[in-house]
Scaffold this active site. Structure first.
Site, short mmCIF file in Angstrom:
data_model
loop_
_atom_site.label_atom_id
_atom_site.label_comp_id
_atom_site.label_asym_id
_atom_site.label_seq_id
_atom_site.Cartn_x
_atom_site.Cartn_y
_atom_site.Cartn_z
N THR A 55 0.61 -1.54 -0.37
CA THR A 55 -0.18 -0.42 0.10
C THR A 55 0.43 1.42 0.26
O THR A 55 0.70 2.83 -0.25
CB THR A 55 -0.69 -0.02 1.41
OG1 THR A 55 -1.39 -0.84 1.41
CG2 THR A 55 -2.18 0.99 1.45
N GLN B 122 -3.20 -21.19 17.68
CA GLN B 122 -4.18 -20.75 17.17
C GLN B 122 -4.43 -19.21 18.44
O GLN B 122 -4.47 -17.96 17.80
CB GLN B 122 -5.67 -20.91 17.34
CG GLN B 122 -5.29 -21.80 16.16
CD GLN B 122 -7.21 -22.37 15.93
OE1 GLN B 122 -8.59 -21.92 16.55
NE2 GLN B 122 -7.67 -23.21 15.00
N THR C 37 1.98 -4.61 3.99
CA THR C 37 1.47 -4.98 5.15
C THR C 37 0.95 -6.18 5.00
O THR C 37 1.49 -7.38 6.54
CB THR C 37 0.86 -4.73 6.04
OG1 THR C 37 -0.28 -3.89 5.51
CG2 THR C 37 1.64 -2.90 6.06
N1 ASN Z 1 -2.90 -4.97 0.61
C1 ASN Z 1 -1.36 -4.49 1.09
C2 ASN Z 1 -0.86 -5.41 1.02
O1 ASN Z 1 -0.30 -5.94 1.66
C3 ASN Z 1 -1.92 -4.32 2.44
C4 ASN Z 1 -1.04 -2.97 3.07
O2 ASN Z 1 0.25 -3.08 2.30
N2 ASN Z 1 -0.91 -2.32 3.97
O3 ASN Z 1 1.05 -5.00 -0.47
#
Ligand code: ASN
Length: 331
Positions: A11, A267, A87
């Protein structure tokens, strides 16, 4: 101090498209703006980009290998590294890099963001400056991950939130540092034996079995057919499973008899897996399974892929699950 920044996707470097957020921002330019704003323009900050930058949902061992190769390629040009990453699977990537770079002897700090860098109110700037600060401090070691206000050991983290700027946690290990004025550094350090000259990650066949109340043996059997190279079970509590379910213990005995290592995780985010503490923990064969102790699931998965990529099998692989290569386990 020379720092190299590798942009892998996520992102942080995304832009809007008709299909939703996709990688596409000019991160080299953005990084030079960050360096200027943070008063780092006099510092040596190199930049490279993994091609193509991806949403980290598309990452796997091939992308981990490309990332590790990029860091190794720039090893002599920098004293420390920052990786800008998506992320969603960053905890897997930072774990995978922890094992592959366990003997790299230069700090690598992963970070990313919840909002694109060019979006108002984004956490991209503060996370990137935090990761750079960790490297420039000279106190970061090994592979770590900076997010929100905390620096964590890279093989002890898990993504805990899709929106909170404190998006990561380290449920079984104290943060390495907390950002502030000044930063608070913890004295804690995990012992680790390293891994000289690792072989590259390859795509491994690891079956992940997630237990839920009422799951049938037949359903689990379908997850381990055809026979995988290893099985990771996400069991209950400290490693319990439905031992009364007809055929369940026999299924796992059969896997062990065919030399498939069984790694039992929990878990619970905060766990210390100890098989056999309960009768329900005896559903896994004692000589054919190993508990992941307090490893995160992400670290246990990446470690299994790492050990398989090194050519380890069966009992040898399970013995290494209990040894700390990069600080992934508490002593
Ligand atoms: N979908 C994104 C990724 O993991 C989420 C992010 O980076 N916040 O590339």
């Amino acid at each position: 101090m020379r720092v190299h920044v590798t942009y892998a996707g996520g992102t942080i470097g995304m832009v809007e498209s008709e299909r939703g957020l996709v990688p596409g921002a000019d991160m080299r330019t953005w990084l030079s703006e960050v360096a200027a704003l943070a008063g780092l323009e006099g510092s040596s900050i190199g930049f490279s980009q993994i091609d193509p930058p991806i949403d980290s949902s598309n990452a796997g061992p091939d992308q981990w290998r490309a990332l590790v190769d990029d860091l190794v390629r720039h090893r002599d040009e920098a004293d420390g590294f920052v990786v800008l990453h998506g992320t969603d699977t960053m905890a897997y990537a930072s774990s995978a890099a922890s094992f592959a770079l366990a003997s790299f002897s230069k700090p690598v700090v992963f970070t990313g963001s919840q909002l694109p860098a060019r979006c108002a109110g984004s956490d991209a700037y503060s996370n990137t400056v935090g990761a750079l600060t960790a490297v420039f401090s000279g106190r970061a070691t090994g592979v770590s991950l900076f997010f929100g206000r905390h620096l964590f050991r890279g093989c002890r983290v898990t993504k805990r939130s899709t929106w909170d700027f404190e998006g990561f946690e380290s449920p079984c290990a104290a943060p390495l540092a907390c950002a502030g004025a000044p930063w608070e550094w913890s004295a804690a350090s995990e012992s680790a034996c390293g891994w000289p000259d690792p072989l590259a990650y390859r795509r491994c066949d690891i079956a992940v079995v997630d237990l839920v109340p009422g799951v049938s043996t037949a359903r689990i059997e379908s997850a381990v057919t055809p026979l995988p190279e290893a099985v990771l079970v996400r069991a209950y509590g400290i490693g319990n499973a439905p031992c009364d379910e007809p055929g369940f213990p026999e299924l796992f005995e059969g896997l062990a008899a065919r030399g498939v290592p069984i790694v039992v995780c929990s878990q619970c985010a905060q766990a210390s897996v100890a098989l056999g503490r309960y009768e329900a923990g005896t559903a896994f064969p004692p000589d054919g399974s190993v508990g992941a102790r307090d490893m995160t699931f992400e670290a246990a998965y990446a470690k299994t892929a790492f050990l398989l990529s090194q050519g380890l099998r069966g009992r040898d692989l399970m013995a290494w699950m209990g040894r700390s290569i990069a600080g992934e386990l508490s002593a």
